[in-house]
Enzyme design. Structure first.
Site, PDB file in Angstrom:
ATOM      1  N   HIS A 166       0.877  -1.192   0.000  1.00 51.89           N
ATOM      2  CA  HIS A 166       0.000   0.000   0.000  1.00 51.89           C
ATOM      3  C   HIS A 166       0.904   1.230   0.000  1.00 51.89           C
ATOM      4  CE1 HIS A 166      -3.800  -1.849   2.121  1.00 51.89           C
ATOM      5  NE2 HIS A 166      -4.073  -1.621   0.844  1.00 51.89           N
ATOM      6  N   CYS A 262      -2.381   3.069   9.388  1.00 53.41           N
ATOM      7  CA  CYS A 262      -3.436   2.178   8.872  1.00 53.41           C
ATOM      8  C   CYS A 262      -4.591   2.040   9.869  1.00 53.41           C
ATOM      9  CB  CYS A 262      -2.891   0.775   8.630  1.00 53.41           C
ATOM     10  SG  CYS A 262      -1.395   0.676   7.668  1.00 53.41           S
TER      11      CYS A 262
HETATM   12  N1  ARG Z   1      -3.714  -7.068   6.764  1.00 55.04           N
HETATM   13  C1  ARG Z   1      -4.153  -5.884   6.113  1.00 55.04           C
HETATM   14  C2  ARG Z   1      -4.137  -6.067   4.601  1.00 55.04           C
HETATM   15  O1  ARG Z   1      -3.266  -6.735   4.103  1.00 55.04           O
HETATM   16  C3  ARG Z   1      -3.295  -4.716   6.503  1.00 55.04           C
HETATM   17  C4  ARG Z   1      -3.766  -3.419   5.947  1.00 55.04           C
HETATM   18  C5  ARG Z   1      -2.887  -2.262   6.306  1.00 55.04           C
HETATM   19  N2  ARG Z   1      -3.484  -1.042   5.937  1.00 55.04           N
HETATM   20  C6  ARG Z   1      -2.872  -0.016   5.300  1.00 55.04           C
HETATM   21  N3  ARG Z   1      -3.520   1.091   5.139  1.00 55.04           N
HETATM   22  N4  ARG Z   1      -1.670  -0.144   4.814  1.00 55.04           N
HETATM   23  O2  ARG Z   1      -4.981  -5.579   3.884  1.00 55.04           O
END
Ligand code: ARG
Length: 270
Positions: A166, A262
């Site tokens: 991300h 997050c």
């Molecule tokens: N386990 C989650 C996923 O893989 C973590 C998300 C983290 N969120 C972020 N905004 N980077 O989607």
């Protein structure tokens, strides 16, 4: 307090499946009590600077704590996410319901378009610029749709390292037209775009070591930065630029590939 954020308590948080490299070796390894303490510390810290709204946690949605992925806010409009992975799609209705109940205008992007909210879309403070990531989760097509919807200036960045799947795991826009980022997470062209748009003295490029501790996944409220961990060198650099560094270790959430940023969705973007 002008800022508002949305959080969701970790009552059902865990690493129950693997959709990013951080989760692969951490299946079933979250300590729930530790996770609750870390989350509460963030809630308390954030509450000093902002109003924090709470979304009711739901069973069988272990990643719902990561509210940054709910969607994106622009004034009174909410652009709901449509997740890449089936495991997270069940969160979508809960997010939508909350925003509708709170009186936001829901603006859907075309339905097959994958879009993971603030995880891949970050506003530059005090500007009309939206940085958007693609490569692992969010479709490139969503960038154009958002640009047209809100008449924004959008800069597209391609992510190339699966550990930084991300945009908010490796890039953090800061006040004063600054950005902090980990260069290794981006394609050559995208690095070029960052460097072409932000002058050298405003670019804070960080080392892999800091990036792996999610230093870029920081909540920035004016000159306050809440982050998981940073090396003494990075802390010093940020302080000398006038930032106040607040460390909030969230190791249990790193097991799922997320950190402080997050865990909170910004509700104030104008
Ligand atoms: N386990 C989650 C996923 O893989 C973590 C998300 C983290 N969120 C972020 N905004 N980077 O989607």
């Amino acid at each position: 307090m002008n800022s508002r954020f949305l959080m969701c308590a970790p009552d059902y948080f865990g690493v129950e499946y693997s959709i990013n490299p951080w989760m692969t070796h951490n299946l079933g390894r979250v300590d729930p009590d530790k996770a609750k303490k870390q989350w509460h510390r963030l809630f308390e810290t954030l509450s000093k600077f902002a109003r924090v709204e709470l979304l009711k946690p739901r069973p069988h949605a272990p990643d719902m704590v990561f509210t940054a992925n709910a969607g994106l806010i622009r004034n009174d409009a909410f652009i709901p996410s449509h997740f890449q992975h089936l495991e997270r799609r069940r969160e979508e209705t809960h997010f939508r319901k909350w925003f509708r109940m709170m009186g936001y205008r829901l603006k859907d992007l075309a339905s097959p378009v994958r879009f993971e909210g603030e995880g891949d879309a970050l506003f530059q403070p005090e500007s009309n610029l939206l940085w958007m990531g693609y490569g692992f989760r969010t479709d490139l097509r969503s960038h154009d749709l958002l640009k047209k919807l809100f008449l924004l200036r959008v800069i597209t960045l391609q992510l190339v390292d699966p550990r930084f799947y991300h945009l908010d795991t490796c890039f953090c826009p800061l006040s004063g037209n600054r950005v902090m980022y980990y260069p290794g997470a981006f394609s050559t062209d995208s690095l070029q775009s960052i460097r072409a748009n932000i002058p050298a003295q405003n670019r804070i490029e960080i080392a892999e070591e800091d990036a792996l501790h999610f230093a870029c996944n920081a909540i920035a409220i004016e000159n306050n930065l809440i982050l998981n961990h940073a090396s003494p060198g990075l802390i010093h650099r940020l302080q000398s630029l006038g930032y106040r560094v607040i460390l909030n270790p969230v190791g249990e959430f790193l097991k799922s590939g997320g950190s402080n940023k997050c865990l909170a969705l910004s509700l104030t973007h104008r």
